[in-house]
Design an enzyme around this catalytic site. Structure first.
Site, PDB file in Angstrom:
ATOM      1  CG  ASP A   1      -1.745  -1.301   1.254  1.00  0.00           C
ATOM      2  OD1 ASP A   1      -2.358  -1.640   0.236  1.00  0.00           O
ATOM      3  OD2 ASP A   1      -1.696  -1.993   2.288  1.00  0.00           O
TER       4      ASP A   1
ATOM      5  CE  LYS B   1       2.841  -2.737  -5.039  1.00  0.00           C
ATOM      6  NZ  LYS B   1       2.725  -2.755  -3.582  1.00  0.00           N
TER       7      LYS B   1
ATOM      8  N   GLY C   1      -4.373  -4.562  -3.701  1.00  0.00           N
ATOM      9  CA  GLY C   1      -5.373  -3.512  -3.835  1.00  0.00           C
ATOM     10  C   GLY C   1      -4.681  -2.249  -4.283  1.00  0.00           C
ATOM     11  CG  HIS C   2      -2.643  -1.675  -7.511  1.00  0.00           C
ATOM     12  ND1 HIS C   2      -1.557  -1.543  -6.682  1.00  0.00           N
ATOM     13  CD2 HIS C   2      -2.341  -2.681  -8.345  1.00  0.00           C
ATOM     14  CE1 HIS C   2      -0.661  -2.450  -7.022  1.00  0.00           C
ATOM     15  NE2 HIS C   2      -1.114  -3.143  -8.018  1.00  0.00           N
TER      16      HIS C   2
ATOM     17  CD  GLN D   1       0.697  -9.309  -2.566  1.00  0.00           C
ATOM     18  OE1 GLN D   1       1.377  -9.970  -3.319  1.00  0.00           O
ATOM     19  NE2 GLN D   1      -0.549  -9.005  -2.875  1.00  0.00           N
TER      20      GLN D   1
HETATM   21  P1  IMP Z   1      -2.306 -13.177   2.006  1.00  0.00           P
HETATM   22  O1  IMP Z   1      -1.496 -12.508   0.928  1.00  0.00           O
HETATM   23  O2  IMP Z   1      -3.792 -13.019   1.794  1.00  0.00           O
HETATM   24  O3  IMP Z   1      -1.910 -14.593   2.233  1.00  0.00           O
HETATM   25  O4  IMP Z   1      -2.002 -12.404   3.366  1.00  0.00           O
HETATM   26  C1  IMP Z   1      -0.737 -12.470   4.004  1.00  0.00           C
HETATM   27  C2  IMP Z   1      -0.366 -11.115   4.593  1.00  0.00           C
HETATM   28  O5  IMP Z   1      -0.071 -10.197   3.550  1.00  0.00           O
HETATM   29  C3  IMP Z   1      -1.460 -10.450   5.427  1.00  0.00           C
HETATM   30  O6  IMP Z   1      -0.839  -9.732   6.476  1.00  0.00           O
HETATM   31  C4  IMP Z   1      -2.111  -9.484   4.443  1.00  0.00           C
HETATM   32  O7  IMP Z   1      -2.750  -8.417   5.096  1.00  0.00           O
HETATM   33  C5  IMP Z   1      -0.876  -9.032   3.682  1.00  0.00           C
HETATM   34  N1  IMP Z   1      -1.176  -8.548   2.318  1.00  0.00           N
HETATM   35  C6  IMP Z   1      -1.462  -9.292   1.249  1.00  0.00           C
HETATM   36  N2  IMP Z   1      -1.635  -8.524   0.165  1.00  0.00           N
HETATM   37  C7  IMP Z   1      -1.415  -7.259   0.552  1.00  0.00           C
HETATM   38  C8  IMP Z   1      -1.395  -5.998  -0.136  1.00  0.00           C
HETATM   39  O8  IMP Z   1      -1.603  -5.889  -1.353  1.00  0.00           O
HETATM   40  N3  IMP Z   1      -1.136  -4.892   0.634  1.00  0.00           N
HETATM   41  C9  IMP Z   1      -0.870  -4.990   1.948  1.00  0.00           C
HETATM   42  N4  IMP Z   1      -0.863  -6.134   2.625  1.00  0.00           N
HETATM   43  C10 IMP Z   1      -1.120  -7.257   1.933  1.00  0.00           C
HETATM   44 MG    MG Z   2      -2.910  -2.109  -1.588  1.00  0.00          MG
END
Ligand code: IMP
Ligand code: MG
Length: 427
Positions: free
Chosen positions: A13, A16, A40-41, A223
């Site tokens: 977040d 990007k 999430g963009h 991520q």
């Molecule tokens: P997962 O990717 O759903 O397996 O989640 C694993 C961890 O990564 C958790 O703490 C999520 O909140 C975090 N996470 C996954 N995708 C994002 C992202 O796009 N932005 C921020 N945190 C993320």
């Molecule tokens: Mg995001």
């Protein structure tokens, strides 16, 4: 022209989407190389706000070819919903290309994600519940379903059967759930095949040919570095490689073709989900950052944990990714503080460390050592050159640059597409 990698420097977040959008006009292909619809963009274009979860943000830039690479895990229902929503708003999505080697997130892996999280109890990771982890686990265990499998009924059935053999035992005997029926899964997945077929290609061939022809390819990481399964705060990470190395494996582009690595870094720090976060603010200061910065998850709506800039994290990111340029975002959110703390060391039981500790327990026990930089009160959202920033804001950027160890080439000063200062051209 070369390949350029764009990654998140912290826990995601960082903005990007906006950085990709900014580079959009100079780019021919935008490739998502890892993750899935856990991302999430938010991209603001022409006064319209778009929230994307699975599709690469390049889909919003006319002329760009958006690519979902082999390293991605694809929820097909989400894919088509996002495409339909964009089409309804007049966005041309016809150029999208998807790797035949990308993996599919079957519905049973969403179930697995939720039940395994529940069983972890206090050790929960706080996943997005989208089936990301279980699908990457299947990939590594070699029981995953790939996009190409959807076009061969016999193979698909075999693979779904193989995957469910173990999972149904787990679901029924351990997690107290109903067994998943093979036919139902096959039918569900085959239902997507016709619409999917024209989008599917060997994207490694496509992208390398594009580079041969002098096109510019932007590899966009989902991520961020601290959520990388190898280099992040394991086990509180996502299940893919979100760092520059992952850009190669997740796209089929070799490292020698990459010209620059841009890391997007927030002027402070946020994190969603569980796991260590040394500079986290739990009181009113944290709430103030959350309010001013609108720090709520795009995918899950969860309030983000907020804290100060962490130079140890930034240096780790510079090292792991071979960062050539930082894009610093949300500097405007820091307007209005007398002084701004920046973490320059971790105090671990009396010893001050300047490199991110390799031991997970040390990170959990570390206390931040702060340096205090003077703040500013002037509105900076209209600044379009570095010189137009108040001296203390300039000094803050230069201090971060010095601490992080790579130049800060872009500074974001507001949410709009044009609210940026470009100090050095990235492409
Ligand atoms: P997962 O990717 O759903 O397996 O989640 C694993 C961890 O990564 C958790 O703490 C999520 O909140 C975090 N996470 C996954 N995708 C994002 C992202 O796009 N932005 C921020 N945190 C993320
Ligand atoms: Mg995001």
């Amino acid at each position: 022209m070369p390949a350029v990698v764009l990654v998140g420097a912290q826990w995601g977040d960082e903005g990007k989407g906006k950085a990709t959008d900014l580079l959009g006009p100079k780019v021919d292909y935008v490739v998502k190389f890892n993750g899935g619809n856990n991302a999430g963009h938010t991209v603001v274009v022409g006064g319209q706000t778009y929230a994307l979860h699975l599709l690469p943000s390049g889909i919003l830039t006319p002329g760009v070819v958006p690519v979902i690479g082999n390293g991605v895990v694809v929820d097909l229902e989400v894919l088509f919903t996002e495409l339909d929503e964009l089409a309804a708003r007049g966005v041309d999505t016809s150029k999208l290309v998807i790797s035949s080697n990308a993996h599919v997130i079957p519905s049973y892996n969403r179930t697995m994600d939720k039940v395994t999280e529940r069983f972890l109890g206090k050790r929960q990771i706080g996943t997005t519940g989208r089936g990301i982890g279980p699908t990457y686990a299947d990939k590594m265990s070699r029981v995953g379903i790939r996009i190409q499998d959807l076009f061969d009924d016999g193979i698909l059935r075999q693979k779904v059967q193989g995957a469910l053999m173990q999972k149904n035992h787990l679901l029924v005997k351990v997690y107290n759930r109903r067994a998943v029926v093979v036919d139902q899964v096959v039918e569900e997945l085959e239902g997507f095949a016709d619409r999917l077929a024209p989008m599917v290609k060997d994207t490694a061939v496509l992208l390398n040919q594009a580079l041969d022809q002098g096109k510019t390819v932007l590899l966009e990481g989902g991520q961020a570095t601290m959520l990388d399964v190898d280099h992040g705060t394991y086990p509180f990470v996502t299940s893919s490689n979100a760092t520059a190395g992952g850009a190669c494996t997740g796209s089929g582009i070799g490292p020698t073709r990459i010209k620059s690595v841009v890391a997007v870094v927030k002027a402070y720090t946020t994190r969603v989900g569980a796991g260590p976060f040394v500079t986290e603010l739990e009181g009113a200061d944290g709430e103030r950052l959350r309010d001013v910065g609108h720090e709520y998850g795009v995918t899950t709506g969860r309030p983000r944990r907020c804290g100060w800039f962490d130079a140890l994290v930034a240096r780790h990111t510079a090292r792991i990714n071979g960062v050539t340029d930082f894009a610093l975002t949300k500097l405007d959110v820091l307007t209005g503080w007398d002084r701004i703390p920046v973490c320059v060391g971790y105090d671990v039981e009396g010893t001050v460390l300047e490199v991110l500790p390799t031991s997970q327990s040390d990170i959990h026990h570390a206390r931040p050592v702060y340096e205090y930089l003077p703040g500013w009160y002037e509105d900076i959202t209209k600044a379009r050159s570095f010189a137009a920033l108040p001296p203390n804001a300039q000094a803050y950027v230069l201090a971060l640059e010095e601490l992080a160890g790579a130049r800060v080439s872009v500074v974001g000063v507001g949410p709009g597409r044009d609210a940026v200062i470009e100090r050095h051209a990235i492409i």
